[in-house]
Scaffold this motif. Structure first.
Motif, PDB file in Angstrom:
ATOM      1  N   ILE A  95      -7.324  11.556  -7.111  1.00 51.57           N
ATOM      2  CA  ILE A  95      -6.262  10.545  -7.217  1.00 51.57           C
ATOM      3  C   ILE A  95      -5.110  11.137  -8.027  1.00 51.57           C
ATOM      4  O   ILE A  95      -5.316  11.753  -9.064  1.00 51.57           O
ATOM      5  CB  ILE A  95      -6.800   9.257  -7.866  1.00 51.57           C
ATOM      6  CG1 ILE A  95      -7.812   8.590  -6.926  1.00 51.57           C
ATOM      7  CG2 ILE A  95      -5.660   8.287  -8.192  1.00 51.57           C
ATOM      8  CD1 ILE A  95      -8.479   7.365  -7.504  1.00 51.57           C
ATOM      9  N   GLY A  96      -3.894  10.971  -7.516  1.00 50.74           N
ATOM     10  CA  GLY A  96      -2.710  11.502  -8.184  1.00 50.74           C
ATOM     11  C   GLY A  96      -2.290  12.873  -7.687  1.00 50.74           C
ATOM     12  O   GLY A  96      -1.214  13.355  -8.037  1.00 50.74           O
ATOM     13  N   THR A 154      -2.380   6.870  -5.194  1.00 49.21           N
ATOM     14  CA  THR A 154      -2.019   6.449  -6.549  1.00 49.21           C
ATOM     15  C   THR A 154      -3.028   5.484  -7.157  1.00 49.21           C
ATOM     16  O   THR A 154      -3.069   5.314  -8.377  1.00 49.21           O
ATOM     17  CB  THR A 154      -0.628   5.788  -6.546  1.00 49.21           C
ATOM     18  OG1 THR A 154      -0.629   4.696  -5.611  1.00 49.21           O
ATOM     19  CG2 THR A 154       0.449   6.797  -6.149  1.00 49.21           C
ATOM     20  N   ASP A 155      -3.838   4.840  -6.298  1.00 46.86           N
ATOM     21  CA  ASP A 155      -4.827   3.881  -6.795  1.00 46.86           C
ATOM     22  C   ASP A 155      -5.915   3.704  -5.741  1.00 46.86           C
ATOM     23  O   ASP A 155      -5.608   3.625  -4.557  1.00 46.86           O
ATOM     24  CB  ASP A 155      -4.160   2.532  -7.097  1.00 46.86           C
ATOM     25  CG  ASP A 155      -5.115   1.553  -7.758  1.00 46.86           C
ATOM     26  OD1 ASP A 155      -5.689   1.898  -8.803  1.00 46.86           O
ATOM     27  OD2 ASP A 155      -5.304   0.449  -7.218  1.00 46.86           O
ATOM     28  N   ALA A 156      -7.155   3.654  -6.183  1.00 48.98           N
ATOM     29  CA  ALA A 156      -8.278   3.415  -5.281  1.00 48.98           C
ATOM     30  C   ALA A 156      -9.357   2.703  -6.076  1.00 48.98           C
ATOM     31  O   ALA A 156      -9.885   3.254  -7.037  1.00 48.98           O
ATOM     32  CB  ALA A 156      -8.799   4.730  -4.708  1.00 48.98           C
ATOM     33  N   ARG A 157      -9.675   1.468  -5.672  1.00 47.92           N
ATOM     34  CA  ARG A 157     -10.639   0.685  -6.451  1.00 47.92           C
ATOM     35  C   ARG A 157     -11.128  -0.509  -5.657  1.00 47.92           C
ATOM     36  O   ARG A 157     -10.517  -0.920  -4.671  1.00 47.92           O
ATOM     37  CB  ARG A 157     -10.008   0.209  -7.751  1.00 47.92           C
ATOM     38  CG  ARG A 157      -8.779  -0.648  -7.563  1.00 47.92           C
ATOM     39  CD  ARG A 157      -8.010  -0.849  -8.865  1.00 47.92           C
ATOM     40  NE  ARG A 157      -6.702  -1.405  -8.627  1.00 47.92           N
ATOM     41  CZ  ARG A 157      -6.422  -2.705  -8.681  1.00 47.92           C
ATOM     42  NH1 ARG A 157      -7.359  -3.578  -8.944  1.00 47.92           N
ATOM     43  NH2 ARG A 157      -5.199  -3.134  -8.467  1.00 47.92           N
ATOM     44  N   SER A 161      -9.600  -1.101  -2.025  1.00 48.06           N
ATOM     45  CA  SER A 161      -8.179  -0.915  -1.763  1.00 48.06           C
ATOM     46  C   SER A 161      -7.774   0.524  -2.079  1.00 48.06           C
ATOM     47  O   SER A 161      -8.139   1.056  -3.133  1.00 48.06           O
ATOM     48  CB  SER A 161      -7.382  -1.901  -2.634  1.00 48.06           C
ATOM     49  OG  SER A 161      -6.013  -1.602  -2.612  1.00 48.06           O
ATOM     50  N   VAL A 162      -7.031   1.145  -1.172  1.00 48.00           N
ATOM     51  CA  VAL A 162      -6.508   2.503  -1.379  1.00 48.00           C
ATOM     52  C   VAL A 162      -4.997   2.445  -1.200  1.00 48.00           C
ATOM     53  O   VAL A 162      -4.506   2.094  -0.123  1.00 48.00           O
ATOM     54  CB  VAL A 162      -7.119   3.510  -0.380  1.00 48.00           C
ATOM     55  CG1 VAL A 162      -6.511   4.901  -0.586  1.00 48.00           C
ATOM     56  CG2 VAL A 162      -8.644   3.560  -0.523  1.00 48.00           C
ATOM     57  N   THR A 163      -4.258   2.767  -2.254  1.00 43.95           N
ATOM     58  CA  THR A 163      -2.792   2.755  -2.205  1.00 43.95           C
ATOM     59  C   THR A 163      -2.281   4.182  -2.312  1.00 43.95           C
ATOM     60  O   THR A 163      -2.772   4.966  -3.131  1.00 43.95           O
ATOM     61  CB  THR A 163      -2.213   1.906  -3.345  1.00 43.95           C
ATOM     62  OG1 THR A 163      -2.694   0.559  -3.211  1.00 43.95           O
ATOM     63  CG2 THR A 163      -0.691   1.899  -3.314  1.00 43.95           C
ATOM     64  N   ASP A 204       5.498   3.275   0.122  1.00 45.67           N
ATOM     65  CA  ASP A 204       4.155   3.001  -0.396  1.00 45.67           C
ATOM     66  C   ASP A 204       3.378   2.229   0.655  1.00 45.67           C
ATOM     67  O   ASP A 204       3.933   1.408   1.384  1.00 45.67           O
ATOM     68  CB  ASP A 204       4.228   2.195  -1.693  1.00 45.67           C
ATOM     69  CG  ASP A 204       4.815   3.006  -2.839  1.00 45.67           C
ATOM     70  OD1 ASP A 204       4.592   4.228  -2.875  1.00 45.67           O
ATOM     71  OD2 ASP A 204       5.501   2.426  -3.694  1.00 45.67           O
ATOM     72  N   THR A 233      -0.714   0.450   1.429  1.00 48.34           N
ATOM     73  CA  THR A 233      -2.065   0.123   0.963  1.00 48.34           C
ATOM     74  C   THR A 233      -2.956  -0.162   2.160  1.00 48.34           C
ATOM     75  O   THR A 233      -2.578  -0.911   3.067  1.00 48.34           O
ATOM     76  CB  THR A 233      -2.051  -1.102   0.027  1.00 48.34           C
ATOM     77  OG1 THR A 233      -1.279  -0.788  -1.139  1.00 48.34           O
ATOM     78  CG2 THR A 233      -3.465  -1.475  -0.403  1.00 48.34           C
ATOM     79  N   ALA A 277     -15.911   4.095  -5.944  1.00 47.30           N
ATOM     80  CA  ALA A 277     -15.465   2.694  -5.973  1.00 47.30           C
ATOM     81  C   ALA A 277     -16.617   1.797  -5.582  1.00 47.30           C
ATOM     82  O   ALA A 277     -17.494   2.179  -4.856  1.00 47.30           O
ATOM     83  CB  ALA A 277     -14.284   2.496  -5.020  1.00 47.30           C
TER      84      ALA A 277
END
Length: 199
Positions: free
Chosen positions: A52-53, A66-69, A103-105, A162, A164, A199
């Motif tokens: 991530i990142g 940028t985000d995965a949770r 969710s994966v952004t 962006d 998601t 996750a």
């Protein structure tokens, strides 16, 4: 062809960062001076998954997760009014019984030769993968998800946005990562690029 790519995705996620040792010789050494030396080719290994990142590319698609949770609920526009109209209304949506959302952004940069309809087409094929090697598809109607591009909103080459993706998985699923694949180039198949996370 897509099934073969999914197998590669699984292999990349499961073997990421591993390296194979060359096989050891168990036979007796050669007894004559004329024997040819034994040579071994290096064993190919899967390239490591991104984190991530970290910015990664798959053909013309460059993105950074940028985000995965896991999330308890998502906000979906079920009002039939477009975002920004002032009439749209977002509804809290929860997963079906026995499931949960992941969710994966990502920040997507279009370096492909064509525009990308990120939410109502399939310019980027994605899969969420769990520890049982199961592949999950994103939920339908991603254009209704709060913050996502609208349906048919073409991300033109050289532009970025962006995006998601949300996946419905069983409560017990242990997610180990995500993969994506540029499907805009029809010159042949390409393996998934993977991002590893839990996750």
């Amino acid at each position: 062809m897509r099934a073969a790519s999914v197998v590669v995705l699984l292999a990349l996620l499961l073997l990421a960062g591993c390296s194979a040792e060359p096989p050891s010789s168990t036979g007796s050494p050669a007894t004559t001076a004329s024997a040819a030396p034994v040579t071994t080719k290096p064993t190919p290994t899967a390239p490591p998954s991104a984190s991530i990142g970290q910015t990664v590319s798959n053909r013309g698609i460059t993105l950074t997760v940028t985000d995965a949770r896991a999330v308890d609920s998502i906000q979906m526009n079920e009002s039939n009014f477009r975002p920004g109209s002032g009439y749209e209304k977002y509804t809290k949506t929860t997963p079906q019984a026995g499931g949960r959302f992941v969710s994966v952004t990502a920040h997507v940069v279009n370096n492909a030769k064509v525009g990308l309809d990120l939410t109502c087409s399939l310019p980027i094929n994605t899969k969420l993968v769990d520890s049982q090697q199961r592949n999950f598809d994103a939920i339908d109607d991603l254009y209704k998800l709060k913050g996502n591009p609208e349906c048919n909103d073409q991300l033109q080459p050289g532009f970025e946005a962006d995006m998601t993706w949300v996946y419905l998985v069983p409560q017990s699923a242990k997610v180990i990562g995500w993969g994506f694949q540029d499907t805009t180039d029809f010159s042949g198949t390409v393996d998934f690029t993977t991002v590893r996370f839990d996750a």
